[in-house]
Structure formats: C-alpha cells, structure tokens
Design a protein around this motif. Structure first.
Motif, short mmCIF file in Angstrom:
data_model
loop_
_atom_site.label_atom_id
_atom_site.label_comp_id
_atom_site.label_asym_id
_atom_site.label_seq_id
_atom_site.Cartn_x
_atom_site.Cartn_y
_atom_site.Cartn_z
N CYS A 9 64.86 4.51 -27.02
CA CYS A 9 66.13 4.16 -27.67
C CYS A 9 66.51 5.15 -28.77
O CYS A 9 67.69 5.33 -29.06
N ASP A 10 65.50 5.75 -29.40
CA ASP A 10 65.76 6.78 -30.41
C ASP A 10 65.17 8.10 -29.94
O ASP A 10 64.41 8.75 -30.65
N PHE A 11 65.51 8.49 -28.71
CA PHE A 11 64.92 9.71 -28.14
C PHE A 11 65.07 10.84 -29.14
O PHE A 11 66.15 11.12 -29.65
N GLU A 12 63.95 11.50 -29.43
CA GLU A 12 63.90 12.45 -30.53
C GLU A 12 63.51 13.84 -30.04
O GLU A 12 62.43 14.04 -29.45
N GLY A 13 64.38 14.83 -30.31
CA GLY A 13 64.09 16.21 -29.90
C GLY A 13 62.84 16.76 -30.53
O GLY A 13 62.13 17.58 -29.93
N ASN A 14 62.52 16.33 -31.77
CA ASN A 14 61.31 16.80 -32.42
C ASN A 14 60.06 16.33 -31.67
O ASN A 14 59.12 17.10 -31.46
N ALA A 15 60.05 15.07 -31.26
CA ALA A 15 58.92 14.54 -30.50
C ALA A 15 58.83 15.22 -29.13
O ALA A 15 57.74 15.52 -28.64
N ASN A 16 59.98 15.45 -28.52
CA ASN A 16 59.99 16.13 -27.23
C ASN A 16 59.47 17.56 -27.37
O ASN A 16 58.78 18.08 -26.48
N GLY A 17 59.77 18.19 -28.50
CA GLY A 17 59.26 19.53 -28.76
C GLY A 17 57.75 19.54 -28.87
O GLY A 17 57.08 20.43 -28.34
N PHE A 18 57.19 18.54 -29.57
CA PHE A 18 55.73 18.46 -29.69
C PHE A 18 55.10 18.29 -28.30
O PHE A 18 54.06 18.89 -28.00
N LYS A 19 55.72 17.50 -27.45
CA LYS A 19 55.22 17.32 -26.09
C LYS A 19 55.23 18.64 -25.32
O LYS A 19 54.26 19.01 -24.66
N ILE A 20 56.33 19.38 -25.42
CA ILE A 20 56.44 20.67 -24.72
C ILE A 20 55.35 21.63 -25.17
O ILE A 20 54.73 22.32 -24.36
N LEU A 21 55.10 21.66 -26.48
CA LEU A 21 54.14 22.62 -27.03
C LEU A 21 52.70 22.26 -26.74
O LEU A 21 51.83 23.15 -26.76
#
Length: 447
Positions: free
Chosen positions: A155-167
């Motif tokens: 519900c609060d999809f977060e680009g910062n969290a997605n970035g940590f996943k990518i890295l």
C-alpha cells in the motif's frame, strides 16, 4: 556507533572481513561500488525515468539518470570535505586503519548514485499508483491473505525499499545482488525501518521505510555488520541511520532544490527575473556582481548562480554535519542537515515556487494521470496472470501475458506476498516509455 565499524569494506555476500590497509589504492573497494552501480541494467534504465517532467522531449530537462549522476558528484564532495575533518578529529582512522578522506567521498558518491535506483516509472506518482492499486483498486482483495506489514509494504510501495532489494537480492549466478560494501548499503538506506509502525516518531529516519518484509534479514545483517543502533520496540525492526546517510540525503536535497528550480526556469514555468531574485538571496555572500552582469543569456546566468548555490549549500551541509557529529553517531540527531541550515528560509522559498509552478503544472499533472492509468493496467494484468497460473486457472490470454515476461517473475512462488511484490518490482523496473509501450499492447492501441 563508531567509524571503524561504519566504514566496513566487507561486501554483501562475503564471509570474511576486508581491511582498508590491504586495499589496492588504484581500485579501492568503495570505488568498485560506484562502478558496479553505474554498469548495472537497473541504473541504465534511469535514463528514461521521470525526475520532475514526465516524458519530456526537451534536452535540458533532467531524468532520473542525470539527476543521480549530479547527486553523486555533490555527494562525493560532501563526503570528502567531511572526511577530511573526521580524519583530523580521529587520526587513528588513518594512522592505524589506513582510511583516507576520499574514502568517505567514495561511499557517499556510490550511495548517492544508487539513491533512485528503485524508483518506478513516472516519478513519485508511480509509487503512489502502485500503492493505490492495493489500497483502493483490484489489489485490495489480497489484504486478508497478507500480514499487516506485508500489506503495508504494497500500500505504501517505496522506491527506497525497492532499491535495497535491487542492490542486495540474490539470483542465480549473482549471489549477494550487486555485491556492494556494507558501508555503501548502510549509507544508501535513508529510512532503516520496516513499513509498520508508520511514522512512529518525528525523527527523519521514521519518515518512510527502507526495506520490504522479504528483505528484513538482509538489512539486519547490514545493521549488525555496521553496528547501527537499534531503535525498534515491541518486535518492530528499526535502526539509527548510518551517519553518511545524512550526507547522501543532503546531496539529493541540494540537487532537487536547485536543479529542479533551474529546469522550471528553462521550461518557462518560472519567470527568470523572479527566479534569479531568489537564487541571488542564497548566494549573496559569494556572487561576483561584475562577472554576473557580463553574462548575456538566461542559461549562463542561471548556470552561474546554480554553481554558486550548490557550493554554498555543500559547505553549509558539511558544517552542520561536523557540528552535530556526536549526536549523529548517537542516533539522536533528528532532522536533515539542511533543516538546520542558516539558509533554511531561502531553501523553503525556492521549493515552494517549484511545487506551485513545476510539480503542480498542467504538463506534469496530466502526465501523472497517464502514469496512474498505465501502472494500474499493468498491475491488474500481471497480477491476474501470475495468480491464475499459480492456481492452475490461467486462461490462454494469461499465458500469452506470461510469455512476455521471459521468466522475470517466478510463477511457482508459494507465498502470495512474494508473488505480488515480484509483480510490483517488475513494473517498477520499467522505464516510462517501456511501460507505455506495454500498456498500448495490452489495450490493443495502434502505435
């Protein structure tokens, strides 16, 4: 927290320490981080992702790629200037461990380079569009199958969290993700907490969240290696920021404050005379009046004032950082560096003008509306196809859709949370143009 531990050269996925004195000075580990980020496919996709003006065809308007490069340049300078003073304050970092001022600059530059790597297409409206799909759209039906924190992630999809996943996310042949140093991963994470509780305090580290439920153990590993201070309670994971995160954030704040303002002027959304007046207020102590009046074009005048403004704010941010270093190490410094700046009023004036004239301009709003529609259709199409395939009820249309993904999403994943999140990760990885192209194909629109 202590600097010896915070400056860890150990790479994510390593089983051993790496010592600074054993580093090759011609290719320092922190500099390798920068190289790995810039050569990643995820970073390259930022060349076609919105910074402020979506889908702009104008040469001088920034994309996420140019913005990220500029933030990394500012971040490198911030890190080096701060590092010089920290080495002077703690000489054992250099004399015993071998750290140099430029090490700080390399960490901040790498983390700053990656700071937007997880952002979806269409800017921050892309994050909101993904969230709305699960809060009020077709994705709401999955709420009962998820934990509260899993549902909040979506519900609060977060680009910062997605970035940590990518890295950090491992996949076949790429254990440990991009395999960055723990220091860079720590400096990258602006909000070292999970999605709930939401904004438990006014501390800046609690403003958003920095990792998904699927990546909790990965971040806990980073936090333990770096010695980050735990701030969580009642079983909720939260940590104090890595101190260099404040410099990464300052680099981003400096660039979007000044350069988004510059884009607005160049696009004619902000009147030159009005805009220059505000920039001059920020640089009145360093401007060379004679030189300024010799500049004959708008672009030259803006470029000159932009350079002075960025330099002014760099020095100010470093000054605030060093003055508050003890509180930062203790985890008690609660605001961004520029929030403590003597230029806070001028910065707020510039941001307010950008919000009113650029971020809320008709061109931006109309393209954000398009972005909402595109992302909603992509999520609805992919989520339906993935879940129907998993449940053995996939239609021929679903199978055709899945064929276009080329294995990008694991359709055999048992956990509904991970299936839904993987769809969000995939949609977030798309560039603006690619997202629109796929949308047109799904809708049968001629192109």
């Amino acid at each position: 927290m202590n600097w010896e531990q915070l400056l860890s050269l150990k790479r994510f996925g390593d089983n051993h320490k790496r010592l600074r004195k054993e580093q090759d000075e011609t290719r320092l580990g922190f500099e390798v981080d920068y190289d790995r980020i810039i050569f990643s496919a995820e970073f390259r996709s930022l060349q076609d992702k919105t910074q402020v003006i979506p889908l702009s065809q104008t040469d001088f308007v920034h994309t996420r790629l140019t913005h990220s490069l500029e933030v990394s340049v500012v971040g490198r300078t911030l890190g080096r200037l701060a590092g010089k003073q920290l080495i002077e304050k703690y000489p054992h970092l250099q004399n015993i461990h071998g750290y140099q001022p430029n090490d700080f600059g390399a960490i901040v530059a790498a983390a700053a380079l990656a700071h937007d790597i997880g952002n979806p297409p269409f800017g921050h409206s892309g994050e909101k569009a993904i969230g709305e799909f699960f809060k009020t759209g077709a994705g709401k039906q999955y709420k009962s199958e998820l934990t509260d924190k899993e549902y909040q992630d979506l519900c609060d999809f977060e680009g910062n969290a997605n970035g940590f996943k990518i890295l950090t996310e491992s996949r076949l042949g790429r254990e440990g993700g991009i395999r960055l140093s723990y220091s860079t991963l720590g400096a990258f994470t602006k909000y070292p907490k999970e999605s709930l509780p939401k904004k438990p305090t006014t501390h800046i580290a609690d403003k958003k969240y920095g990792f998904f439920q699927s990546d909790k153990k990965a971040f806990e590993d980073v936090a333990n290696e770096l010695g980050l201070i735990s701030r969580g309670s009642d079983g909720n994971m939260s940590y104090a920021r890595h101190p260099l995160t404040f410099l990464v954030e300052a680099a981003d704040d400096i660039c979007y404050t000044i350069i988004d303002f510059e884009d607005g002027i160049n696009l004619g959304l902000i009147q030159e005379e009005f805009a220059l007046e505000y920039l001059i207020k920020l640089v009145r102590d360093s401007i060379q009046t004679k030189k300024y009046h010799q500049l004959s074009t708008t672009q030259d005048r803006i470029s000159y004032l932009r350079a002075l403004a960025i330099n002014t704010l760099i020095n100010e941010a470093v000054s605030v950082f060093i003055e508050n270093e003890e509180a930062i190490l203790n985890g008690t410094f609660q605001t961004g560096l520029l929030d403590k700046s003597k230029y806070e009023a001028q910065i707020k004036d510039i941001i307010n003008i950008s919000v009113n004239n650029v971020y809320q301009s008709k061109e931006v709003v109309e393209k954000e509306i398009l972005g909402y529609q595109v992302i909603n259709i992509l999520l609805e199409t992919y989520v339906s196809a993935i879940n129907n395939e998993y449940n053995g009820t996939a239609s021929n249309y679903n199978k055709l859709i899945l064929n276009t993904l080329s294995g990008s999403i694991d359709t055999n994943e048992d956990l509904i949370y991970k299936r839904l999140l993987s769809v969000c990760n995939y949609v977030a990885s798309l560039s603006d143009s690619r997202a629109i192209l796929i949308y047109k194909k799904i809708k049968g629109i001629a192109f």
